[in-house]
Design a protein around this motif. Structure first.
Motif, PDB file in Angstrom:
ATOM      1  N   LEU A  46       0.756  -1.373  -0.009  1.00  0.00           N
ATOM      2  CA  LEU A  46      -0.072  -0.003   0.128  1.00  0.00           C
ATOM      3  C   LEU A  46       0.805   1.321  -0.117  1.00  0.00           C
ATOM      4  N   VAL A  47       2.102   1.243   0.559  1.00  0.00           N
ATOM      5  CA  VAL A  47       3.021   2.405   0.377  1.00  0.00           C
ATOM      6  C   VAL A  47       3.517   2.845  -0.861  1.00  0.00           C
ATOM      7  N   MET A  48       2.933   2.052  -1.926  1.00  0.00           N
ATOM      8  CA  MET A  48       3.262   2.493  -3.204  1.00  0.00           C
ATOM      9  C   MET A  48       1.983   3.135  -3.770  1.00  0.00           C
ATOM     10  N   ALA A  49       1.160   3.056  -3.316  1.00  0.00           N
ATOM     11  CA  ALA A  49      -0.145   3.755  -3.708  1.00  0.00           C
ATOM     12  C   ALA A  49      -0.340   5.292  -3.380  1.00  0.00           C
ATOM     13  N   PRO A  50      -1.149   5.952  -3.795  1.00  0.00           N
ATOM     14  CA  PRO A  50      -1.353   7.468  -3.531  1.00  0.00           C
ATOM     15  C   PRO A  50      -1.593   7.433  -2.020  1.00  0.00           C
ATOM     16  N   ALA A  51      -1.249   8.437  -1.294  1.00  0.00           N
ATOM     17  CA  ALA A  51      -1.430   8.794  -0.088  1.00  0.00           C
ATOM     18  C   ALA A  51      -2.995   8.654   0.375  1.00  0.00           C
ATOM     19  N   TRP A  52      -3.824   9.212  -0.419  1.00  0.00           N
ATOM     20  CA  TRP A  52      -5.300   9.085  -0.041  1.00  0.00           C
ATOM     21  C   TRP A  52      -5.982   7.622  -0.110  1.00  0.00           C
ATOM     22  N   VAL A  53      -5.192   6.935  -0.988  1.00  0.00           N
ATOM     23  CA  VAL A  53      -5.596   5.508  -1.115  1.00  0.00           C
ATOM     24  C   VAL A  53      -5.105   4.804   0.228  1.00  0.00           C
ATOM     25  N   THR A  93     -12.584   9.314   6.515  1.00  0.00           N
ATOM     26  CA  THR A  93     -12.069   9.475   5.116  1.00  0.00           C
ATOM     27  C   THR A  93     -13.152   9.695   4.099  1.00  0.00           C
ATOM     28  N   PRO A  94     -13.344  10.950   3.585  1.00  0.00           N
ATOM     29  CA  PRO A  94     -14.803  11.095   2.349  1.00  0.00           C
ATOM     30  C   PRO A  94     -14.373  10.622   1.240  1.00  0.00           C
ATOM     31  N   HIS A  95     -12.863  10.401   0.929  1.00  0.00           N
ATOM     32  CA  HIS A  95     -12.654   9.748  -0.559  1.00  0.00           C
ATOM     33  C   HIS A  95     -12.511   8.480  -0.584  1.00  0.00           C
ATOM     34  N   ARG A  96     -13.454   7.478   0.117  1.00  0.00           N
ATOM     35  CA  ARG A  96     -13.685   5.978  -0.035  1.00  0.00           C
ATOM     36  C   ARG A  96     -14.002   5.704  -1.423  1.00  0.00           C
ATOM     37  N   ALA A  97     -14.928   6.340  -2.308  1.00  0.00           N
ATOM     38  CA  ALA A  97     -15.361   5.784  -3.398  1.00  0.00           C
ATOM     39  C   ALA A  97     -14.192   5.981  -4.476  1.00  0.00           C
ATOM     40  N   VAL A  98     -13.364   6.952  -4.606  1.00  0.00           N
ATOM     41  CA  VAL A  98     -12.271   6.947  -5.380  1.00  0.00           C
ATOM     42  C   VAL A  98     -11.164   6.070  -4.949  1.00  0.00           C
ATOM     43  N   ALA A  99     -11.045   5.889  -3.941  1.00  0.00           N
ATOM     44  CA  ALA A  99      -9.991   4.819  -3.299  1.00  0.00           C
ATOM     45  C   ALA A  99     -10.162   3.812  -3.518  1.00  0.00           C
ATOM     46  N   VAL A 100     -11.470   3.192  -3.513  1.00  0.00           N
ATOM     47  CA  VAL A 100     -11.952   1.783  -3.836  1.00  0.00           C
ATOM     48  C   VAL A 100     -11.653   1.668  -5.367  1.00  0.00           C
ATOM     49  N   ALA A 101     -12.032   2.547  -5.994  1.00  0.00           N
ATOM     50  CA  ALA A 101     -11.877   2.398  -7.655  1.00  0.00           C
ATOM     51  C   ALA A 101     -10.465   2.229  -8.026  1.00  0.00           C
ATOM     52  N   LEU A 109      -8.039   1.252  -6.261  1.00  0.00           N
ATOM     53  CA  LEU A 109      -7.502  -0.041  -5.777  1.00  0.00           C
ATOM     54  C   LEU A 109      -7.707  -1.214  -6.956  1.00  0.00           C
ATOM     55  N   ARG A 110      -8.987  -1.314  -7.385  1.00  0.00           N
ATOM     56  CA  ARG A 110      -9.575  -1.951  -8.174  1.00  0.00           C
ATOM     57  C   ARG A 110      -9.030  -2.004  -9.420  1.00  0.00           C
ATOM     58  N   ALA A 111      -8.448  -0.682  -9.969  1.00  0.00           N
ATOM     59  CA  ALA A 111      -7.890  -0.627 -11.246  1.00  0.00           C
ATOM     60  C   ALA A 111      -6.401  -0.902 -11.105  1.00  0.00           C
ATOM     61  N   HIS A 112      -5.895  -0.489 -10.007  1.00  0.00           N
ATOM     62  CA  HIS A 112      -4.272  -0.508 -10.245  1.00  0.00           C
ATOM     63  C   HIS A 112      -3.826  -1.319  -8.853  1.00  0.00           C
ATOM     64  N   GLY A 113      -4.585  -1.838  -8.394  1.00  0.00           N
ATOM     65  CA  GLY A 113      -4.115  -2.802  -7.118  1.00  0.00           C
ATOM     66  C   GLY A 113      -3.168  -4.117  -7.512  1.00  0.00           C
ATOM     67  N   PRO A 114      -3.915  -4.781  -8.587  1.00  0.00           N
ATOM     68  CA  PRO A 114      -3.157  -5.829  -9.176  1.00  0.00           C
ATOM     69  C   PRO A 114      -1.768  -5.691  -9.627  1.00  0.00           C
ATOM     70  N   ARG A 115      -1.499  -4.522 -10.162  1.00  0.00           N
ATOM     71  CA  ARG A 115      -0.076  -3.927 -10.284  1.00  0.00           C
ATOM     72  C   ARG A 115       0.975  -3.794  -9.276  1.00  0.00           C
ATOM     73  N   LEU A 116       0.204  -3.507  -8.198  1.00  0.00           N
ATOM     74  CA  LEU A 116       1.072  -3.421  -6.821  1.00  0.00           C
ATOM     75  C   LEU A 116       1.628  -4.839  -6.524  1.00  0.00           C
ATOM     76  N   LEU A 117       0.617  -5.724  -6.808  1.00  0.00           N
ATOM     77  CA  LEU A 117       0.982  -7.099  -6.386  1.00  0.00           C
ATOM     78  C   LEU A 117       1.968  -7.972  -7.063  1.00  0.00           C
ATOM     79  N   ARG A 118       2.492  -7.257  -8.365  1.00  0.00           N
ATOM     80  CA  ARG A 118       3.415  -7.658  -9.168  1.00  0.00           C
ATOM     81  C   ARG A 118       4.736  -7.149  -9.052  1.00  0.00           C
ATOM     82  N   VAL A 119       4.954  -6.323  -8.073  1.00  0.00           N
ATOM     83  CA  VAL A 119       6.166  -5.553  -7.725  1.00  0.00           C
ATOM     84  C   VAL A 119       7.202  -6.516  -7.195  1.00  0.00           C
ATOM     85  N   GLY A 120       8.360  -6.715  -7.662  1.00  0.00           N
ATOM     86  CA  GLY A 120       9.147  -7.514  -6.888  1.00  0.00           C
ATOM     87  C   GLY A 120       9.199  -8.943  -7.119  1.00  0.00           C
TER      88      GLY A 120
END
Length: 239
Positions: free
Chosen positions: A182-189, A218-226, A228-239
């Protein structure tokens, strides 16, 4: 049961553009009731769960039966991102260049938009990962405290893990756990995931009261969930 931890197999019947080759991880599990399959995005492999008295033959039968699903899911994974000198790593949603300086000291540190890794090049991937884990712990702890204080809650502890199915969790005893990725995601995520798990300290469910607490934190739940759905799989492939 004499099984390798993993092996490369070729599934016949692959369509154009698919080699049919895949890595299989065998997982004998005493609690499993039937043979099952799941995709491990971090390793880019298919995991075959085997209950007691089920062997490789039963697992291979299920693999062949579901070969199209397996190959399609593996093909859809984001490209792997190795941790190498000259590579790129995200931190808080911003890209940093991995720069190796063998003779320098310090282990791993930020220098502008570079992540400098010192010492033996053989240790570079591990030192990058260790840096990211430490940074994740620091940033997550800094968010947990204020969110918990707003709810009048006190977590028992914070664990940093490398999970593949959940970004965070809250145990019944109040221990919070988070994926270091998660540290690789934007701070608001990151802020949303932390707030989500902190809210479980008050509501161990996903009721309307729970979501009201999340929205309060945290008022930005919707955009954060979106995100993670779009970019989360990419984080799992790091390393």
């Amino acid at each position: 049961m004499n099984l390798p931890d993993s092996e490369i197999i070729v599934l016949p019947g692959a369509v154009a553009g698919q080699s049919g080759e895949c890595r299989v991880q065998w997982r004998p599990t005493a609690r499993a009731r039937q043979v099952s399959l799941r995709i491990c995005p971090r390793q880019g492999a298919v995991v075959v769960v085997l209950p007691p008295r089920a062997g490789r033959r039963a697992g291979m039968a299920l693999l062949h039966e579901n070969r199209s699903w397996v190959l399609d899911r593996l093909a859809a994974l984001a490209p792997a991102t190795p941790l190498v000198d000259g590579g790129c790593i995200s931190l808080g949603g911003q890209d940093f260049l991995i720069r190796h300086e063998e003779e320098a000291r310090g282990g791993a540190f930020l220098d502008g938009r570079d992540l400098v890794i010192t010492g033996d090049p053989a240790f570079l991937p591990r030192r990058v990962a260790d840096f990211l884990r430490a940074e994740a712990r620091r940033r997550i702890a800094a968010l947990v405290g204020p969110h918990a204080a707003r709810l009048g809650a006190t977590p028992r502890g914070i664990l940093i893990k490398d999970t593949t199915t959940r970004w965070g969790s809250c145990a019944p005893d109040g221990t919070l756990a988070f994926s270091w990725r998660l540290v690789m995601a934007p701070a608001w995520v990151l802020d949303y995931v932390v707030a989500h798990e902190v809210a479980h300290l008050r509501e161990m469910n996903h009721s309307a009261r729970f979501w009201a607490l999340v929205t309060r934190l945290t008022p930005h739940r919707a955009v954060a969930v979106a995100w993670l759905r779009a970019h989360g799989p990419r984080l799992l492939r790091v390393g």
